[in-house]
Design a protein around this motif. Structure first.
Motif, PDB file in Angstrom:
ATOM      1  N   VAL A 100       0.855  -1.187   0.000  1.00 13.49           N
ATOM      2  CA  VAL A 100       0.000   0.000   0.000  1.00 13.49           C
ATOM      3  C   VAL A 100       0.887   1.232   0.000  1.00 13.49           C
ATOM      4  N   GLU A 101       0.317   2.326  -0.476  1.00 16.95           N
ATOM      5  CA  GLU A 101       1.006   3.613  -0.471  1.00 16.95           C
ATOM      6  C   GLU A 101       0.443   4.455   0.665  1.00 16.95           C
ATOM      7  N   ALA A 102       1.316   4.936   1.521  1.00 17.47           N
ATOM      8  CA  ALA A 102       0.864   5.725   2.672  1.00 17.47           C
ATOM      9  C   ALA A 102       0.210   7.021   2.240  1.00 17.47           C
ATOM     10  N   THR A 103       0.531   7.513   1.039  1.00 18.70           N
ATOM     11  CA  THR A 103       0.026   8.818   0.604  1.00 18.70           C
ATOM     12  C   THR A 103      -1.433   8.781   0.168  1.00 18.70           C
ATOM     13  N   LYS A 104      -2.029   7.607   0.001  1.00 17.47           N
ATOM     14  CA  LYS A 104      -3.419   7.565  -0.468  1.00 17.47           C
ATOM     15  C   LYS A 104      -4.423   7.495   0.678  1.00 17.47           C
ATOM     16  N   TYR A 105      -3.950   7.541   1.916  1.00 16.79           N
ATOM     17  CA  TYR A 105      -4.855   7.505   3.061  1.00 16.79           C
ATOM     18  C   TYR A 105      -5.037   8.913   3.622  1.00 16.79           C
ATOM     19  N   THR A 106      -6.210   9.139   4.196  1.00 16.71           N
ATOM     20  CA  THR A 106      -6.496  10.415   4.836  1.00 16.71           C
ATOM     21  C   THR A 106      -6.998  10.168   6.252  1.00 16.71           C
ATOM     22  N   GLU A 107      -6.994  11.211   7.035  1.00 14.73           N
ATOM     23  CA  GLU A 107      -7.457  11.108   8.418  1.00 14.73           C
ATOM     24  C   GLU A 107      -8.950  10.816   8.451  1.00 14.73           C
ATOM     25  N   VAL A 108      -9.387  10.086   9.460  1.00 16.18           N
ATOM     26  CA  VAL A 108     -10.807   9.769   9.619  1.00 16.18           C
ATOM     27  C   VAL A 108     -11.605  11.073   9.723  1.00 16.18           C
ATOM     28  N   GLY A 109     -12.695  11.133   8.965  1.00 14.51           N
ATOM     29  CA  GLY A 109     -13.511  12.333   8.936  1.00 14.51           C
ATOM     30  C   GLY A 109     -13.363  13.109   7.646  1.00 14.51           C
ATOM     31  N   TYR A 110     -12.363  12.728   6.816  1.00 13.13           N
ATOM     32  CA  TYR A 110     -12.152  13.390   5.535  1.00 13.13           C
ATOM     33  C   TYR A 110     -12.373  12.376   4.411  1.00 13.13           C
ATOM     34  N   VAL A 170      -3.893 -14.782   8.015  1.00 16.59           N
ATOM     35  CA  VAL A 170      -3.634 -13.341   7.989  1.00 16.59           C
ATOM     36  C   VAL A 170      -3.149 -12.859   9.349  1.00 16.59           C
ATOM     37  N   GLU A 171      -3.804 -13.309  10.408  1.00 20.55           N
ATOM     38  CA  GLU A 171      -3.434 -12.853  11.747  1.00 20.55           C
ATOM     39  C   GLU A 171      -2.076 -13.374  12.185  1.00 20.55           C
ATOM     40  N   GLU A 172      -1.687 -14.552  11.744  1.00 23.17           N
ATOM     41  CA  GLU A 172      -0.438 -15.153  12.220  1.00 23.17           C
ATOM     42  C   GLU A 172       0.751 -14.875  11.310  1.00 23.17           C
ATOM     43  N   THR A 173       0.528 -14.813   9.987  1.00 31.64           N
ATOM     44  CA  THR A 173       1.651 -14.694   9.053  1.00 31.64           C
ATOM     45  C   THR A 173       1.489 -13.570   8.037  1.00 31.64           C
ATOM     46  N   GLY A 174       0.455 -12.741   8.149  1.00 37.84           N
ATOM     47  CA  GLY A 174       0.232 -11.690   7.160  1.00 37.84           C
ATOM     48  C   GLY A 174       1.328 -10.635   7.182  1.00 37.84           C
ATOM     49  N   ILE A 175       1.596 -10.043   6.002  1.00 35.72           N
ATOM     50  CA  ILE A 175       2.618  -9.001   5.858  1.00 35.72           C
ATOM     51  C   ILE A 175       2.012  -7.826   5.104  1.00 35.72           C
ATOM     52  N   ILE A 176       2.121  -6.633   5.683  1.00 34.52           N
ATOM     53  CA  ILE A 176       1.675  -5.402   5.025  1.00 34.52           C
ATOM     54  C   ILE A 176       2.897  -4.523   4.783  1.00 34.52           C
ATOM     55  N   PHE A 177       3.118  -4.168   3.524  1.00 34.46           N
ATOM     56  CA  PHE A 177       4.244  -3.313   3.154  1.00 34.46           C
ATOM     57  C   PHE A 177       3.714  -1.902   2.894  1.00 34.46           C
ATOM     58  N   ILE A 178       4.103  -0.961   3.740  1.00 32.29           N
ATOM     59  CA  ILE A 178       3.656   0.430   3.631  1.00 32.29           C
ATOM     60  C   ILE A 178       4.778   1.231   2.982  1.00 32.29           C
ATOM     61  N   ASP A 179       4.587   1.576   1.721  1.00 26.90           N
ATOM     62  CA  ASP A 179       5.605   2.325   0.987  1.00 26.90           C
ATOM     63  C   ASP A 179       5.348   3.828   1.099  1.00 26.90           C
ATOM     64  N   GLU A 180       6.389   4.591   0.787  1.00 27.80           N
ATOM     65  CA  GLU A 180       6.316   6.064   0.796  1.00 27.80           C
ATOM     66  C   GLU A 180       5.892   6.606   2.156  1.00 27.80           C
ATOM     67  N   ILE A 181       6.341   5.961   3.224  1.00 19.89           N
ATOM     68  CA  ILE A 181       5.968   6.459   4.548  1.00 19.89           C
ATOM     69  C   ILE A 181       6.674   7.767   4.870  1.00 19.89           C
ATOM     70  N   ASP A 182       7.762   8.056   4.162  1.00 20.48           N
ATOM     71  CA  ASP A 182       8.451   9.325   4.397  1.00 20.48           C
ATOM     72  C   ASP A 182       7.623  10.518   3.909  1.00 20.48           C
ATOM     73  N   LYS A 183       6.661  10.256   3.014  1.00 17.61           N
ATOM     74  CA  LYS A 183       5.835  11.354   2.486  1.00 17.61           C
ATOM     75  C   LYS A 183       4.817  11.841   3.503  1.00 17.61           C
ATOM     76  N   ILE A 184       4.559  11.075   4.554  1.00 15.37           N
ATOM     77  CA  ILE A 184       3.623  11.542   5.593  1.00 15.37           C
ATOM     78  C   ILE A 184       4.366  11.987   6.843  1.00 15.37           C
ATOM     79  N   ALA A 185       5.702  12.016   6.767  1.00 19.20           N
ATOM     80  CA  ALA A 185       6.496  12.540   7.887  1.00 19.20           C
ATOM     81  C   ALA A 185       6.492  14.066   7.821  1.00 19.20           C
ATOM     82  N   VAL A 186       6.524  14.709   8.973  1.00 19.58           N
ATOM     83  CA  VAL A 186       6.469  16.170   9.061  1.00 19.58           C
ATOM     84  C   VAL A 186       7.775  16.665   9.643  1.00 19.58           C
ATOM     85  N   LYS A 187       8.385  17.644   8.968  1.00 13.05           N
ATOM     86  CA  LYS A 187       9.652  18.188   9.445  1.00 13.05           C
ATOM     87  C   LYS A 187       9.456  18.907  10.773  1.00 13.05           C
TER      88      LYS A 187
END
Length: 556
Positions: free
Chosen positions: A99-109, A359-376
């Protein structure tokens, strides 16, 4: 029941034995077949995977307290971050999504909520387990599909009717009664009909006879239409179906009926032989196929999407679901019937339970572009909806939460999360502290140079030189890369990365496309041919790129 339990036990034993063979050293060796370099990252993911295997062998009390050690990969684009995670999941047979971290938004939006990544992982796990179970029943599905196909090609005729007189009252729904003229004015009879009281009269028996006659007429028409399918190959007479229909029509003649049944069985076996030999694949048959309506994908805020999907699937029958007639070839009908029979043989509840556990025991989620949601850290102002808000929403999923899906609740306590980012603008410390703590393992991936490019072009099983050789080979063009030419291509890719933006191994794709673009275009016209790829050939095709200082105009 004992056979099923024994089969489950054997499957679990085989799976455990397969996982036990995945030692950290063996995992690294397997990853080396597809990814060049990055020893630190390979060792980190190998240990993480091995720890999951070790955890499954512990007592339940201690097993629940051991959380996976999530990994944060730091490195420029094109160095193999995604490929390492994907190959690791495939090696372990684990459900995996990227998944790409940049395609998610905060709950309520408006936008995708972070819980959808768990639902997507569960969907991938369900499909994986379903496919495995369908493969285990392939033989039985093929057998049933063959019998169903023979029934289409050669129907067995009418079923014998039960001519025994009916006893007891006859109750029919309102509107299905036929009142005789002499009782038309009888208020008592009319009232009984309206309220559905059982009655004994002549009209009911006449209705039975009329329905029976209509049913016989329908069956005769169906059998006549279907039995009209005739084949003249290999000496089978065109009127074979007619003979069978004549034989089955006379249920009263015992001797003649027995002979007809014998002829029918012999003809059915001939059809079976021709069907297995593929001689009937070009014929057309009318088949009843399942029709599942497809609803458009809808993005919603919050967790109501699963409830909406369940509701839509529940009322699918009212929107064109069910079965419909379709004329297809015998070959296509065999595939459709095989898929339907495999679907019937697989227990969906069992698939859901197995998929949820996997899924609960061996599932793997790869979150790409997590640096794009980091705040300086020096950024002023309030919280950023597209960055800090997404981090806060991801945090409970990574820490461990229960997400509702259409297959049941899924717990994320022991799902392995692998995050990755280039961090060329921001840095890992710009993530919120709580999220940093949920990724205790940090691995820095090295940039790729000339030697790495040379290995990428020659060593992996899916090396680019092998890919292009195979692609052009389909057109009758045989290309052969000289070792010096491959080394020259690697040096050119490293040079371009140093002058322009460093995009890692992806630069090799643009170099190879520019090198073989003309040959790929003319391949159908000059085939068959043998083209050696030498240093002179590389210089000739890439001369403008080598001379021009602004290489960005030629290579993106």
């Amino acid at each position: 029941m004992s056979d099923i339990l024994s089969e489950k036990s054997n499957e679990k034993k085989a799976k455990d034995e397969g996982l036990n063979r995945l030692t950290p050293r063996e995992i690294v060796v397997e990853l080396d077949k597809y990814i060049v370099g990055q020893k630190k990252a390979k060792r980190a993911v190998a240990v993480a995977l091995r720890n999951r295997i070790r955890r499954l062998k512990l007592d339940p009390e201690l097993r629940d307290d051991i959380a996976p050690k999530n990994i944060l990969m730091i490195g420029p684009t094109g160095v193999g971050k995604t490929e390492i995670a994907r190959r690791l999941a495939k090696l372990a047979g684990s459900p995996f999504i990227k998944v790409e971290a940049t395609k998610y938004t905060e709950v309520g939006y408006v936008g995708r909520d972070v819980e959808s990544m768990v639902r997507d992982l569960m969907a991938a796990g369900f499909q994986m387990v379903k496919q495995e179970m369908q493969e285990s029943v392939t033989a039985e599905a093929e057998k049933r599909a063959e019998e169903a196909l023979l029934d289409l090609l050669l129907p067995s005729g009418k079923k014998p009717k039960d001519n025994k007189p009916r006893t007891g009252p006859v109750v029919r729904p309102m509107g299905a009664f036929s009142i005789s003229p002499e009782n038309a004015n009888g208020s008592l009879i009319g009232t009984a009909i309206q309220v559905g009281i059982p009655i004994f009269n002549r009209s009911a028996n006449e209705g039975d006879k009329q329905e029976e006659q209509a049913e016989n007429a329908n069956e005769d028409g169906t059998n006549a239409d279907t039995a009209a399918f005739a084949i003249s190959d290999n000496g089978i007479a065109d009127g074979a179906a007619d003979g069978i229909s004549d034989g089955t029509a006379d249920d009263a003649g015992s001797s003649e009926g027995g002979a007809d049944q014998t002829r029918f069985k012999a003809t059915r076996e001939k059809f079976r032989t021709m069907l297995r030999e593929g001689k009937l694949d070009g014929r057309s048959v009318e088949l009843m196929v399942n029709q599942n309506p497809q609803f458009p994908t809808i993005e919603m805020m919050g967790g109501g999407m699963e409830d909406l999907e369940s509701s839509l699937s529940g009322i699918a029958g009212f929107f064109g679901g069910g079965k419909k007639k379709k004329v297809v070839t015998v070959a296509r009908a065999r595939e459709i019937l095989k898929a339907e029979e495999a679907e019937k043989l697989v227990d969906r509840d069992r698939v859901s339970d197995e998929a949820r556990q996997r899924v609960e025991e061996t599932g793997i989620i790869f979150i790409d572009e997590i640096d794009k949601i980091a705040v300086k850290g020096d950024r002023g102002g309030g919280p950023d909806v597209s960055r800090e808000g997404v981090q806060r929403d991801i945090l409970p999923i990574v820490e461990g939460a229960t997400v509702n899906t259409k297959w049941g609740p899924v717990n994320t306590d022991h799902i392995l999360f692998i995050a990755a980012g280039a961090f060329n603008v921001s840095k890992p410390s710009d993530l919120i502290p709580e999220l940093q703590g949920r990724f205790p393992l940090r691995v820095e991936l090295d940039s790729l140079g000339k030697d790495d490019f040379l290995r990428i072009l020659t060593e992996p099983k899916n090396a680019l030189t092998r890919q292009y050789t195979g692609l052009l080979g389909t057109e009758g063009i045989e290309i052969e890369f000289a070792p010096a030419a491959i080394e020259h291509l690697a040096a050119l890719a490293a040079e371009v990365n140093s002058r322009l933006e460093n995009i890692g191994a992806r630069r090799l794709h643009t170099i190879m496309e520019a090198l073989l673009e003309e040959l790929s275009f003319e391949a159908p016209d000059i085939a068959p041919a043998k083209i050696p790829i030498t240093v002179d050939y590389v210089n000739e095709k890439l001369a403008d790129i080598v001379k021009d200082q602004d290489l960005g105009r030629y290579i993106l």
